[in-house]
Enzyme design. Structure first.
Site, PDB file in Angstrom:
ATOM      1  N   TYR A   1      -3.586  -1.452   9.758  1.00 21.11           N
ATOM      2  CA  TYR A   1      -3.402  -1.776   8.333  1.00 21.11           C
ATOM      3  C   TYR A   1      -2.060  -1.253   7.831  1.00 21.11           C
ATOM      4  O   TYR A   1      -1.298  -1.983   7.195  1.00 21.11           O
ATOM      5  CB  TYR A   1      -4.543  -1.166   7.515  1.00 21.11           C
ATOM      6  CG  TYR A   1      -4.406  -1.369   6.022  1.00 21.11           C
ATOM      7  CD1 TYR A   1      -4.650  -2.608   5.447  1.00 21.11           C
ATOM      8  CD2 TYR A   1      -4.014  -0.317   5.191  1.00 21.11           C
ATOM      9  CE1 TYR A   1      -4.527  -2.795   4.082  1.00 21.11           C
ATOM     10  CE2 TYR A   1      -3.892  -0.493   3.829  1.00 21.11           C
ATOM     11  CZ  TYR A   1      -4.147  -1.739   3.272  1.00 21.11           C
ATOM     12  OH  TYR A   1      -4.004  -1.923   1.916  1.00 21.11           O
TER      13      TYR A   1
ATOM     14  N   SER B   1       0.835  -1.201   0.000  1.00 20.98           N
ATOM     15  CA  SER B   1       0.000   0.000   0.000  1.00 20.98           C
ATOM     16  C   SER B   1       0.868   1.248   0.000  1.00 20.98           C
ATOM     17  O   SER B   1       1.974   1.251   0.546  1.00 20.98           O
ATOM     18  CB  SER B   1      -0.884  -0.001   1.253  1.00 20.98           C
ATOM     19  OG  SER B   1      -1.505   1.249   1.441  1.00 20.98           O
TER      20      SER B   1
ATOM     21  N   LYS C   1       1.231  -3.571   6.510  1.00 27.40           N
ATOM     22  CA  LYS C   1       1.765  -3.469   5.153  1.00 27.40           C
ATOM     23  C   LYS C   1       3.229  -3.012   5.170  1.00 27.40           C
ATOM     24  O   LYS C   1       4.022  -3.431   4.313  1.00 27.40           O
ATOM     25  CB  LYS C   1       0.916  -2.505   4.317  1.00 27.40           C
ATOM     26  CG  LYS C   1      -0.456  -3.060   3.949  1.00 27.40           C
ATOM     27  CD  LYS C   1      -0.359  -4.272   3.036  1.00 27.40           C
ATOM     28  CE  LYS C   1      -1.717  -4.690   2.500  1.00 27.40           C
ATOM     29  NZ  LYS C   1      -1.653  -5.812   1.541  1.00 27.40           N
TER      30      LYS C   1
END
Length: 265
Positions: A182, A149, A186
């Site tokens: 999150y 990401s 990542k």
């Protein structure tokens, strides 16, 4: 044994994964695309959708049940691919999830949400990769891809022009939606990619993370909401994945690649 390149994509029945299947179907190159999903029924429906949309494609879509949170599912997937195809040429670790909102709306406790974020995005991805490495090593041009990401970069995390990097007003509690779990998972994936690059270098495996950009998928909310926030069509990210599969970013092995170059760490 199939002469087509064998491409296994996890989490491919929806979102970027499904768009990547379609991007490969648009290619003049012939692939055997293994569309992986937790639900075989959903994977089968997605495969029919994709193959019907591109009936003239030289590639073929097959389905496989795989849940990266379930070690038994991963082992069964390995056995199936080994018996049916004998190797994997490209492994695209696309399956992932963004669970931060589940804590903020009260559906998960904080520990559960953080653990699931890492279990899906990092731990499960690593276990699946470790399991499938023997099949990758049977390829003449093995490629290992992790979907990361733009929010994972440490170097750009203080860029206040990006809303997610802006600090909320003082006081407690903070009402702004955070995506710390999150983002962290990542960032962890990026380091995991570096480790796989090191571990598999002498075996000739080409390894990348791909940062596809903010896409209008269901990740972290609804497709429509993300689109209103300025998200790009998922096919744009999928075309980048196909470019990496087909050699356009071979000069950037071991890096996090995005459309405009290399994403800083």
């Amino acid at each position: 044994m199939a002469s087509n390149s064998i491409v296994l994509i996890t989490g491919a029945n929806t979102g970027l994964g499904l768009e990547t299947v379609k991007a490969l179907l648009r290619s003049p190159k012939a692939y055997t695309i293994l569309l992986g999903g937790r639900s075989l029924n959903k994977a089968n429906a997605a495969a029919i959708e994709a193959q019907t949309e591109f009936p003239q494609s030289p590639s073929v879509v097959k389905t496989i049940q795989v849940d990266i949170e379930d070690d038994d599912s991963i082992s069964k997937a390995l056995d199936h691919v080994a018996n049916e195809y004998g190797r994997v040429d490209v492994l695209i670790n696309n399956a992932g999830g963004q669970f931060d909102q589940q804590f903020h709306v009260g559906n998960m406790m904080m520990r559960e949400m953080w653990n699931k974020s890492w279990n899906v995005n990092t731990t499960g991805t690593c276990i699946l990769t470790h399991t499938f490495v023997p099949l990758l090593l049977k390829s003449s041009d093995p490629r290992l891809i992790f979907i990361t990401s733009g929010m994972s970069t440490l170097a750009e995390s203080d860029n206040a022009a990006i809303k997610l990097n802006q600090s909320p007003a003082k006081g407690w509690p903070k009402k702004e939606l955070a995506v710390a779990a999150y983002r962290s998972s990542k960032t962890g994936m990026n380091m995991m990619m570096r480790e796989w690059t090191r571990i598999l270098r002498e075996d000739g495996v080409k390894v990348w993370c791909i940062s596809p950009g903010f896409l209008a998928t269901g990740l972290g909310g609804s497709q429509d909401i993300n689109k209103r926030r300025g998200a790009l069509d998922p096919s744009i990210g999928a075309n980048l994945v196909r470019d990496v599969v087909e050699g356009a970013r071979d000069q950037d092995i071991g890096k996090v690649v995005r459309r405009d170059g290399v994403q800083p760490w």
